[in-house]
Design a protein around this motif. Structure first.
Motif, PDB file in Angstrom:
ATOM      1  N   TYR A 224       4.412  -5.564  -8.318  1.00  0.00           N
ATOM      2  CA  TYR A 224       2.959  -5.732  -8.175  1.00  0.00           C
ATOM      3  C   TYR A 224       2.517  -7.129  -8.613  1.00  0.00           C
ATOM      4  O   TYR A 224       1.718  -7.786  -7.943  1.00  0.00           O
ATOM      5  CB  TYR A 224       2.219  -4.691  -9.025  1.00  0.00           C
TER       6      TYR A 224
ATOM      7  N   GLU B 189       2.040   2.001  -3.450  1.00  0.00           N
ATOM      8  CA  GLU B 189       1.009   2.673  -4.243  1.00  0.00           C
ATOM      9  C   GLU B 189       0.938   4.157  -3.889  1.00  0.00           C
ATOM     10  O   GLU B 189       0.802   5.008  -4.768  1.00  0.00           O
ATOM     11  CB  GLU B 189      -0.342   1.998  -4.014  1.00  0.00           C
ATOM     12  N   ASN B 190       1.038   4.479  -2.606  1.00  0.00           N
ATOM     13  CA  ASN B 190       1.025   5.883  -2.179  1.00  0.00           C
ATOM     14  C   ASN B 190       2.231   6.629  -2.727  1.00  0.00           C
ATOM     15  O   ASN B 190       2.121   7.789  -3.147  1.00  0.00           O
ATOM     16  CB  ASN B 190       1.017   5.973  -0.654  1.00  0.00           C
TER      17      ASN B 190
ATOM     18  N   GLU C 282      -2.880  -1.337 -14.324  1.00  0.00           N
ATOM     19  CA  GLU C 282      -3.143   0.099 -14.156  1.00  0.00           C
ATOM     20  C   GLU C 282      -1.867   0.915 -14.284  1.00  0.00           C
ATOM     21  O   GLU C 282      -1.873   2.004 -14.865  1.00  0.00           O
ATOM     22  CB  GLU C 282      -3.787   0.345 -12.791  1.00  0.00           C
ATOM     23  N   THR C 283      -0.765   0.403 -13.751  1.00  0.00           N
ATOM     24  CA  THR C 283       0.513   1.111 -13.840  1.00  0.00           C
ATOM     25  C   THR C 283       0.974   1.214 -15.289  1.00  0.00           C
ATOM     26  O   THR C 283       1.502   2.250 -15.711  1.00  0.00           O
ATOM     27  CB  THR C 283       1.586   0.389 -12.997  1.00  0.00           C
TER      28      THR C 283
ATOM     29  N   ASP D 242       0.838  -1.208   0.000  1.00  0.00           N
ATOM     30  CA  ASP D 242       0.000   0.000   0.000  1.00  0.00           C
ATOM     31  C   ASP D 242       0.870   1.255   0.000  1.00  0.00           C
ATOM     32  O   ASP D 242       0.539   2.245  -0.667  1.00  0.00           O
ATOM     33  CB  ASP D 242      -0.924   0.017   1.223  1.00  0.00           C
TER      34      ASP D 242
ATOM     35  N   ARG E 233      -3.288  -3.942 -10.378  1.00  0.00           N
ATOM     36  CA  ARG E 233      -2.469  -2.730 -10.184  1.00  0.00           C
ATOM     37  C   ARG E 233      -1.325  -2.678 -11.191  1.00  0.00           C
ATOM     38  O   ARG E 233      -0.929  -1.593 -11.621  1.00  0.00           O
ATOM     39  CB  ARG E 233      -1.897  -2.728  -8.745  1.00  0.00           C
TER      40      ARG E 233
ATOM     41  N   ARG F 145      -0.824  -8.330  -7.089  1.00  0.00           N
ATOM     42  CA  ARG F 145      -1.797  -7.296  -7.471  1.00  0.00           C
ATOM     43  C   ARG F 145      -1.702  -7.079  -8.988  1.00  0.00           C
ATOM     44  O   ARG F 145      -1.168  -6.064  -9.457  1.00  0.00           O
ATOM     45  CB  ARG F 145      -1.530  -6.004  -6.710  1.00  0.00           C
TER      46      ARG F 145
ATOM     47  N   GLN G 236       1.750   7.523  -6.390  1.00  0.00           N
ATOM     48  CA  GLN G 236       0.901   8.711  -6.544  1.00  0.00           C
ATOM     49  C   GLN G 236       1.685   9.985  -6.239  1.00  0.00           C
ATOM     50  O   GLN G 236       1.530  11.005  -6.925  1.00  0.00           O
ATOM     51  CB  GLN G 236      -0.315   8.611  -5.608  1.00  0.00           C
TER      52      GLN G 236
END
Length: 410
Positions: free
Chosen positions: A147, A121-122, A159-160, A118, A156, A153, A125
């Motif tokens: 990921y 992911e932060n 998405e990346t 997590d 994810r 994941r 961003q």
């Protein structure tokens, strides 16, 4: 006086009790299982690691100017990977805050070790908002790999890949193919198709590797006709199929019992001057074996050597299984001997089948040979095998006795 005596009496009793408790504690400590000892050692080493990290982190509280290389050394020196998040917080508050790709890679690596996904992911961003440095394809490739392989994941990871242009970077075909293969391996074929058709939007030029991954996915989900359609797309996309392309299709054809069609692809390869490798031949030999075409499998084994393609253990093993299943045990022993001379080890199952067959044919000398070879390669015969061997020996001895009695009676 009496009260003093009573007090001294109680004090002595208390001291004796303390001594007995201490002795009991010592005896218990002496019998602590290794597991608890190792846990206590682990806890002390963990605390020492945290103490060492706290000393390292103090450097970030000093007002002395730190170069990016010095900050990177701080991250790499951490014993506790979860401390990486503290480094990021402290460093971001400094006036000399100037993160680069190497810093981000090290932080993400530490967070992955600590399974703090997590936080990764932060951080991603944050990187997107800060735009403090230019990132390379290797950076995104490693994040996507983290990921997909470590965090599980996959969504994810996809998405990346789609998000890369927002970091002012377009994915390479290497990163694109990694995501595609990740989806096919996870049997997410519909998502894989969506990623494939998004290649033009992401600025990715399709290559042979990408098409091979598609063929693999289509074959695995049973869409063989669609897989052959992709094969027809190679020239249109200015790509050339390779040995892996054909091997994947051959494997699926053989699995479906279409061995002749698989050999048709072999002929096509030779016409197109694409040289088959050992894996290609092994697929065909296995396909022949499943149809009971053992003799053709043996011939193909010889043919591959004439073409300069050397068999491996799997090549011989497929032929060996075919011979054993056909109860051609004498020929099977010859193949086993050949494997042993080539420095290869037949499987435990093939030894088991060999011994069962030799017992059935009362070839006890060959059984003895097989047992010695098994022991030499670290295989241990199971109880069922020993019972069968004993029965064969007893049966043979009984036959000898009956034969002897008949001779004496005559």
């Amino acid at each position: 006086m009496i009260s003093r005596i009573r007090l001294s009496y109680h004090e002595n009793v208390y001291r004796l009790a303390c001594r007995s408790r201490t002795a009991a504690a010592v005896s218990i400590a002496a019998t602590v299982p290794p597991l608890f000892t190792s846990l206590s050692t682990l806890a002390s080493s963990s605390s020492s690691a945290s103490d060492r990290d706290s000393v390292i982190l103090k450097r970030l509280n000093h007002k002395d100017w730190l170069t990016p290389k010095e900050v990177l050394n701080i991250v790499n020196s951490l014993r506790d990977p979860s401390s990486a998040i503290t480094v990021l917080e402290l460093y971001s508050k400094r006036k000399d805050y100037k993160p680069n790709e190497a810093f981000y890679i090290s932080i993400i690596k530490k967070l992955a070790q600590a399974k703090m996904f997590d936080s990764i992911e932060n951080l991603m961003q944050r990187i997107k908002l800060e735009r403090s440095c230019r990132l390379s394809d290797d950076f995104f490739y490693n994040v996507i790999k983290t990921y997909g392989n470590m965090a599980g994941r996959i969504g994810r990871a996809v998405e990346t890949l789609y998000d890369m242009p927002r970091y002012n970077y377009w994915p390479s075909v290497k990163t694109f193919n990694f995501v595609l293969n990740l989806l096919v391996s996870a049997k997410l074929f519909d998502v894989a198709h969506e990623v494939y058709i998004s290649a033009p939007k992401l600025g990715v030029e399709i290559d042979a590797c990408c098409l091979n991954i598609l063929i693999k996915g289509l074959c695995e989900c049973g869409k063989l006709e669609a897989a052959f359609s992709v094969l027809d797309e190679f020239p249109k996309l200015r790509c050339e199929p390779n040995v892996r392309t054909f091997s994947t299709l051959m494997h699926t054809l053989c699995e479906k019992g279409k061995v002749e069609d698989a050999f048709g692809l072999l002929d096509r390869m030779e016409r197109d001057e694409i040289f088959p490798d050992t894996i290609t031949f092994n697929i065909l030999i296995a396909g022949l074996r499943k149809q009971g075409r053992v003799e053709e499998g043996k011939q193909l084994l010889e043919r591959m050597q004439l073409k300069g393609c050397y068999p491996n253990a799997s090549s011989y093993q497929e032929v060996l299984y075919g011979l054993l299943e056909s109860e051609r045990f004498v020929e099977a022993k010859l193949v086993m001997n050949r494997m042993l001379l080539e420095g290869m080890t037949p499987s435990f199952v093939s030894y088991k089948m060999m011994i069962q067959g030799m017992c059935k044919m009362n070839l006890l000398g060959d059984v003895d040979w097989a047992l010695k070879q098994m022991a030499r390669h670290g295989f241990v015969p199971k109880m069922g095998m020993w019972k069968q061997i004993v029965r064969s020996v007893v049966s043979k001895e009984s036959s000898k006795c009956i034969c002897y009695e008949n001779i004496m009676g005559n």
